[in-house]
Structures are given as C-alpha cells and as structure tokens.
Scaffold this motif. Structure first.
Motif, short mmCIF file in Angstrom:
data_model
loop_
_atom_site.label_atom_id
_atom_site.label_comp_id
_atom_site.label_asym_id
_atom_site.label_seq_id
_atom_site.Cartn_x
_atom_site.Cartn_y
_atom_site.Cartn_z
N LEU A 142 0.85 -1.19 0.00
CA LEU A 142 0.00 0.00 0.00
C LEU A 142 0.89 1.23 0.00
N GLU A 143 0.41 2.31 -0.62
CA GLU A 143 1.17 3.56 -0.60
C GLU A 143 0.26 4.73 -0.31
N GLY A 144 0.85 5.76 0.24
CA GLY A 144 0.15 7.01 0.49
C GLY A 144 1.15 8.14 0.38
N GLY A 145 0.72 9.28 -0.12
CA GLY A 145 1.66 10.38 -0.27
C GLY A 145 1.01 11.63 -0.81
N TYR A 146 1.86 12.54 -1.28
CA TYR A 146 1.39 13.84 -1.78
C TYR A 146 2.17 14.22 -3.03
N PHE A 147 1.45 14.68 -4.05
CA PHE A 147 2.05 15.17 -5.30
C PHE A 147 1.77 16.66 -5.43
N LEU A 148 2.79 17.40 -5.83
CA LEU A 148 2.69 18.84 -5.98
C LEU A 148 3.09 19.21 -7.41
N PRO A 149 2.24 19.98 -8.13
CA PRO A 149 2.63 20.41 -9.47
C PRO A 149 3.80 21.37 -9.42
N ILE A 150 4.66 21.30 -10.43
CA ILE A 150 5.78 22.22 -10.55
C ILE A 150 5.30 23.40 -11.38
N LYS A 151 5.45 24.59 -10.84
CA LYS A 151 4.90 25.81 -11.44
C LYS A 151 5.39 26.00 -12.88
N ASN A 152 4.48 26.41 -13.76
CA ASN A 152 4.75 26.72 -15.17
C ASN A 152 5.26 25.52 -15.97
N THR A 153 4.94 24.33 -15.54
CA THR A 153 5.30 23.11 -16.29
C THR A 153 4.10 22.17 -16.27
N ARG A 154 4.22 21.11 -17.04
CA ARG A 154 3.19 20.07 -17.01
C ARG A 154 3.69 18.87 -16.21
N SER A 155 4.47 19.15 -15.18
CA SER A 155 5.07 18.07 -14.40
C SER A 155 4.71 18.22 -12.92
N GLN A 156 4.99 17.16 -12.17
CA GLN A 156 4.72 17.15 -10.74
C GLN A 156 5.77 16.30 -10.03
N ILE A 157 5.93 16.58 -8.74
CA ILE A 157 6.87 15.81 -7.93
C ILE A 157 6.10 15.29 -6.72
N GLY A 158 6.44 14.08 -6.30
CA GLY A 158 5.72 13.47 -5.20
C GLY A 158 6.61 12.74 -4.23
N LEU A 159 6.10 12.59 -3.03
CA LEU A 159 6.75 11.82 -1.97
C LEU A 159 5.70 10.87 -1.42
N THR A 160 6.03 9.56 -1.40
CA THR A 160 5.08 8.58 -0.90
C THR A 160 5.74 7.67 0.12
N LEU A 161 4.92 7.13 1.00
CA LEU A 161 5.33 6.10 1.95
C LEU A 161 4.63 4.81 1.57
N GLY A 162 5.33 3.68 1.72
CA GLY A 162 4.75 2.40 1.37
C GLY A 162 4.88 1.38 2.48
N PHE A 163 3.95 0.44 2.52
CA PHE A 163 4.01 -0.67 3.48
C PHE A 163 3.48 -1.92 2.79
N GLY A 164 4.24 -3.01 2.86
CA GLY A 164 3.80 -4.24 2.23
C GLY A 164 4.54 -5.45 2.75
N ARG A 165 4.59 -6.48 1.90
CA ARG A 165 5.20 -7.74 2.30
C ARG A 165 5.94 -8.34 1.12
N GLU A 166 7.17 -8.79 1.37
CA GLU A 166 7.94 -9.55 0.39
C GLU A 166 7.60 -11.03 0.58
N ILE A 167 7.23 -11.69 -0.52
CA ILE A 167 6.90 -13.11 -0.48
C ILE A 167 7.76 -13.82 -1.52
N ASN A 168 8.63 -14.73 -1.08
CA ASN A 168 9.45 -15.52 -2.00
C ASN A 168 8.57 -16.60 -2.62
N ALA A 169 8.01 -16.32 -3.78
CA ALA A 169 7.07 -17.24 -4.42
C ALA A 169 7.77 -18.45 -5.04
#
Length: 192
Positions: A142-169
């Motif tokens: 699962l992830e949660g975070g925030y994205f902020l548009p970069i002024k005068n561009t069509r781009s954005q930057i984000g910071l997210t936190l994640g939590f999950g599980r590694e499973i050796n299948a």
C-alpha cells in the motif's frame, strides 16, 4: 503460509477488479504521466520508470519497470549477509484527493521482482558458508503520499510512503529473507 496465500489472493482480486473498472471507463481524455522514481527501503533501493494513466478524474493505473538492488545488512534472520539485484516491475491503482495546490494519493500495488541473492552464513561446524539463491518475489504493498505540481510546467513531484510484504514465491537455492517492508519513494512525472 496460509496468511500469505490469503493476502496474495486479496491483492490479486482487488487489482483485477480495478483493471476491470478501467477497461469499462472512457479514459481517452484523462492525462497520462511518464516519470521516474527512486524507492528506498531499509534493505535496498528500487529505481523505476513509471507510466501513470488516469482512468477518471480521481484515479489512475500505475505501471513501473526497474531494478531492485538488495543489501539486507543484518536484517536477515536466515543468513548473516544477503546482497543481490534483479529486475521487475509493478502494477497498481491510485486514488487522488485534491488538497491545496496538489493532491494526496492512496494506492495499492503488486510488484514482481526476479532477484539473484548472494548470501553468507555459519555452517554446522562453525565454518563460514556462502551461496547464491534465485528468487521470484511477489510484493503486494500500500502507498500514500502527496504530489505537488511544478509551477509553469506540465510536471509534478511526489513523496510517498509504502508498506507491504515480500513473499518468495519461487526459490532456487537456500532460503533467503522475506517479510514485511516499509519504504519511502521520491517521484517525478510529466504529462504526455
């Protein structure tokens, strides 16, 4: 083992349901973002190239391709050291919540990593032993975070936190560490 199976089935069901909804919506006028991310977790780093395709005003499908560079230091309960690398990717679903100039996101992802892990340990006679293990890792998270548009561009930057599980299948070789994982990710995207 039973909990892993239930967790994996639930994750696959939710992603399948999300993909079905995406196919049934008209997403031709929603933005598509191309970008890069670097995901840091205590035992490694995952750089990726990302494609984030909006399927509605408040949701998108995320595809990632990249590498996974592992150095488990002393985190492994199985071996003294575990280091390796591999490639893979993920598919995910994101939901957006506009706030201020940007937007909060919440997401569900499933990563698949093909990893080769070199390990060292102490054998039954207290002599050092080493080896190499191939493992196919499934990583629902699962992830949660925030994205902020970069002024005068069509781009954005984000910071997210994640939590999950590694499973050796799938594992070929001696057992290597698997378990719960937390991460921090920095992402940059631009609209196509």
């Amino acid at each position: 083992m039973k909990m892993r199976f239930i967790f994996l089935c639930l994750t696959l069901f939710l992603l399948g349901n999300t993909m079905s909804q995406a196919q049934n919506s008209d997403s031709s006028h929603y933005p598509v973002y191309l970008g890069v991310s670097v995901q840091f977790y205590p035992a490694g780093i995952i750089p990726t190239i990302n494609l984030d395709h909006a399927i509605s005003e408040k949701s998108s499908i995320l595809l990632r391709l990249g590498g996974n560079f592992v150095d488990r230091k002393d985190f492994s309960d199985v071996n003294i050291t575990e280091e390796g690398e591999g490639f893979g990717g993920s598919i995910g679903f994101r939901r957006y919540f506009p706030s201020g100039k940007g937007k909060f996101i919440a997401g569900l992802n499933l990563d698949v990593w093909s990893l080769n892990i070199d390990w060292t340990d102490i054998g039954p006679t207290d002599a050092p032993i080493s080896g190499s293990t191939y493992t196919l890792v499934l990583q629902p998270w699962l992830e949660g975070g925030y994205f902020l548009p970069i002024k005068n561009t069509r781009s954005q930057i984000g910071l997210t936190l994640g939590f999950g599980r590694e499973i050796n299948a799938i594992t070929s070789g001696a057992e290597v560490e698997q378990g719960f994982i937390g991460s921090v990710s920095v992402q940059y995207q631009f609209a196509l």
